[in-house]
Design a protein around this motif. Structure first.
Motif, mmCIF file in Angstrom:
data_model
loop_
_atom_site.group_PDB
_atom_site.id
_atom_site.type_symbol
_atom_site.label_atom_id
_atom_site.label_comp_id
_atom_site.label_asym_id
_atom_site.label_seq_id
_atom_site.Cartn_x
_atom_site.Cartn_y
_atom_site.Cartn_z
ATOM 1 N N HIS A 1 -1.247 -6.927 1.024
ATOM 2 C CA HIS A 1 -0.948 -7.062 2.789
ATOM 3 C C HIS A 1 -1.024 -5.087 3.012
ATOM 4 C CE1 HIS A 1 -0.660 -8.340 6.555
ATOM 5 N NE2 HIS A 1 1.118 -7.380 7.137
ATOM 6 N N ALA A 2 0.188 -4.571 2.498
ATOM 7 C CA ALA A 2 0.395 -4.160 3.312
ATOM 8 C C ALA A 2 0.166 -3.104 2.338
ATOM 9 C CB ALA A 2 1.819 -3.966 4.014
ATOM 10 N N ASN A 3 0.033 -2.564 1.582
ATOM 11 C CA ASN A 3 -0.237 -1.423 0.277
ATOM 12 C C ASN A 3 1.003 -0.603 0.078
ATOM 13 O OD1 ASN A 3 -2.471 1.418 -0.633
ATOM 14 N ND2 ASN A 3 -1.731 -0.162 -1.542
ATOM 15 N N MET A 4 2.410 -1.332 0.457
ATOM 16 C CA MET A 4 3.317 -0.871 0.098
ATOM 17 C C MET A 4 4.185 -1.531 -1.163
ATOM 18 S SD MET A 4 4.653 -0.282 4.553
ATOM 19 C CE MET A 4 5.773 0.235 3.760
ATOM 20 N N CYS A 5 4.042 -3.013 -1.138
ATOM 21 C CA CYS A 5 4.917 -3.305 -2.430
ATOM 22 C C CYS A 5 4.072 -4.155 -3.804
ATOM 23 C CB CYS A 5 5.646 -4.408 -1.817
ATOM 24 S SG CYS A 5 7.020 -4.106 -0.233
ATOM 25 N N ARG A 6 3.210 -4.603 -3.806
ATOM 26 C CA ARG A 6 2.680 -5.765 -4.993
ATOM 27 C C ARG A 6 0.930 -4.622 -5.480
ATOM 28 N NH1 ARG A 6 1.991 -10.833 -1.353
ATOM 29 N NH2 ARG A 6 1.975 -9.650 -0.162
ATOM 30 N N SER A 7 0.225 -4.611 -4.214
ATOM 31 C CA SER A 7 -0.574 -3.936 -4.985
ATOM 32 C C SER A 7 -0.440 -1.800 -5.282
ATOM 33 C CB SER A 7 -1.506 -3.133 -3.699
ATOM 34 O OG SER A 7 -1.784 -2.554 -2.787
ATOM 35 N N PRO A 8 0.915 -1.612 -5.113
ATOM 36 C CA PRO A 8 1.060 -0.152 -5.548
ATOM 37 C C PRO A 8 2.230 -0.387 -6.843
ATOM 38 C CG PRO A 8 2.219 -0.139 -3.049
ATOM 39 C CD PRO A 8 0.961 -1.300 -3.948
ATOM 40 N N MET A 9 2.760 -1.306 -7.372
ATOM 41 C CA MET A 9 3.630 -1.668 -7.818
ATOM 42 C C MET A 9 2.543 -1.559 -8.965
ATOM 43 S SD MET A 9 7.556 -3.510 -7.407
ATOM 44 C CE MET A 9 6.599 -5.096 -6.630
ATOM 45 N N ALA A 10 1.012 -3.018 -8.623
ATOM 46 C CA ALA A 10 0.151 -3.252 -9.399
ATOM 47 C C ALA A 10 -0.824 -1.502 -10.400
ATOM 48 C CB ALA A 10 -0.863 -3.893 -9.085
ATOM 49 N N GLU A 11 -1.363 -0.930 -8.881
ATOM 50 C CA GLU A 11 -1.175 0.268 -9.417
ATOM 51 C C GLU A 11 -0.521 1.153 -10.563
ATOM 52 O OE1 GLU A 11 -3.309 4.874 -7.144
ATOM 53 O OE2 GLU A 11 -2.389 3.162 -6.059
ATOM 54 N N TYR A 12 0.678 1.043 -10.546
ATOM 55 C CA TYR A 12 1.245 2.162 -11.602
ATOM 56 C C TYR A 12 0.965 1.204 -12.909
ATOM 57 C CZ TYR A 12 2.368 5.268 -8.181
ATOM 58 O OH TYR A 12 2.281 6.985 -7.349
ATOM 59 N N MET B 1 5.138 4.509 -0.965
ATOM 60 C CA MET B 1 6.351 2.519 -0.864
ATOM 61 C C MET B 1 7.289 2.398 -0.905
ATOM 62 S SD MET B 1 5.481 2.278 -5.482
ATOM 63 C CE MET B 1 3.885 3.396 -5.111
ATOM 64 N N HIS B 2 7.609 1.113 -0.742
ATOM 65 C CA HIS B 2 8.589 0.802 -0.037
ATOM 66 C C HIS B 2 9.383 0.519 -1.129
ATOM 67 C CE1 HIS B 2 11.893 -2.828 -0.373
ATOM 68 N NE2 HIS B 2 11.530 -2.897 0.782
ATOM 69 N N PRO B 3 10.891 1.459 -0.974
ATOM 70 C CA PRO B 3 11.972 2.249 -1.951
ATOM 71 C C PRO B 3 11.936 1.210 -3.095
ATOM 72 C CG PRO B 3 12.798 1.757 0.063
ATOM 73 C CD PRO B 3 11.604 1.536 0.371
ATOM 74 N N PHE B 4 12.145 -0.278 -3.315
ATOM 75 C CA PHE B 4 12.440 -0.691 -4.330
ATOM 76 C C PHE B 4 11.503 -0.528 -5.455
ATOM 77 C CE2 PHE B 4 15.585 -3.753 -1.685
ATOM 78 C CZ PHE B 4 16.170 -2.761 -1.794
ATOM 79 N N ALA B 5 10.026 -1.299 -4.772
ATOM 80 C CA ALA B 5 8.792 -0.948 -5.494
ATOM 81 C C ALA B 5 8.843 0.680 -5.847
ATOM 82 C CB ALA B 5 7.581 -1.073 -4.792
ATOM 83 N N ALA B 6 9.292 1.317 -5.641
ATOM 84 C CA ALA B 6 8.790 2.984 -5.948
ATOM 85 C C ALA B 6 10.452 2.870 -7.037
ATOM 86 C CB ALA B 6 9.480 3.926 -5.220
ATOM 87 N N GLN B 7 10.680 2.475 -7.390
ATOM 88 C CA GLN B 7 11.741 2.624 -8.465
ATOM 89 C C GLN B 7 11.411 2.008 -9.734
ATOM 90 O OE1 GLN B 7 15.490 -0.437 -7.674
ATOM 91 N NE2 GLN B 7 16.488 2.126 -6.443
ATOM 92 N N ILE B 8 10.240 0.587 -9.296
ATOM 93 C CA ILE B 8 9.504 0.326 -10.260
ATOM 94 C C ILE B 8 8.916 1.121 -11.002
ATOM 95 C CG2 ILE B 8 7.974 -1.571 -11.438
ATOM 96 C CD1 ILE B 8 10.010 -3.640 -9.589
ATOM 97 N N ALA B 9 7.518 2.131 -9.645
ATOM 98 C CA ALA B 9 6.735 3.087 -9.843
ATOM 99 C C ALA B 9 7.075 3.764 -10.893
ATOM 100 C CB ALA B 9 6.203 3.584 -8.945
ATOM 101 N N ALA B 10 8.550 4.888 -10.598
ATOM 102 C CA ALA B 10 8.942 5.377 -10.915
ATOM 103 C C ALA B 10 9.011 5.507 -12.741
ATOM 104 C CB ALA B 10 10.524 6.206 -10.842
ATOM 105 N N GLY B 11 9.658 3.541 -13.171
ATOM 106 C CA GLY B 11 9.882 3.074 -13.805
ATOM 107 C C GLY B 11 8.353 3.346 -15.643
#
Length: 184
Positions: A10-21, A47-57
């Protein structure tokens, strides 16, 4: 058309960026690129802060990520489009009808990838071959309920909700990566 996977939410801030990373890590040795966009995104958001934590991983720095609104060029440039929900899949196909046969929900394509035979790459790139193999497998797949295709949006949830969403994304990406690897 590049061998690029486009993840759409939807907003490219949670699900799709996490999937991309997550896909970037899982498919790092495969000849594909990954990107993301949102059907209702506001360009330039973090990116949403919680999604950013996952992406940083994943080992990549999410600080450089910026959301982007889905455009026809994004769909035209992707060999495979994977959406978070059926509604977003419909939005993609409405925007670029020619993308119909290469646009799936992530969870739908994961089920197809798990059933697909080894792709034939004789006259196509790895993603086109994977999409073709998944399309052939479609006849062996039982119809799914909407809840089986849609990836719940963790927005407004806790860090645990984001981790659950990321785990579902990873589970879905595993057979997708295996099918692409078989084609490569």
């Amino acid at each position: 058309m590049a061998d690029r996977i486009l993840f759409v939410c939807h907003a490219n801030m949670c699900r799709s960026p996490m999937a991309e990373y997550l896909a970037g890590v899982l498919m790092r040795k495969l000849p594909v690129e990954v990107a993301s966009a949102g059907v209702a995104a506001l360009d330039g958001r973090r990116m949403h802060p919680f999604a950013a934590q996952i992406a940083a991983g994943t080992g990549r720095d999410p600080a450089e990520f910026r959301s982007r609104l889905l455009a026809p060029a994004h769909l035209a440039d992707a060999a495979l489009v994977l959406t978070a929900t059926r509604r977003q899949r419909a939005a993609c196909v409405s925007l670029v009808p020619a993308a119909l046969h290469r646009t799936f929900t992530l969870r739908q394509f994961a089920r197809l990838a798990a059933l697909a035979d080894a792709p034939d790459t004789t006259d196509a790139g790895v993603l086109a071959a994977a999409v073709r193999a998944a399309a052939v497998a479609r006849g062996r797949l039982q119809p799914a309920a909407p809840a089986d295709d849609d990836l719940d949006d963790p927005i407004g949830g806790t860090p645990a909700d984001f981790r659950r969403c990321a785990s579902e994304i990873e589970r879905s990406l595993t057979p997708v990566a295996a099918l692409i690897e078989a084609a490569g």
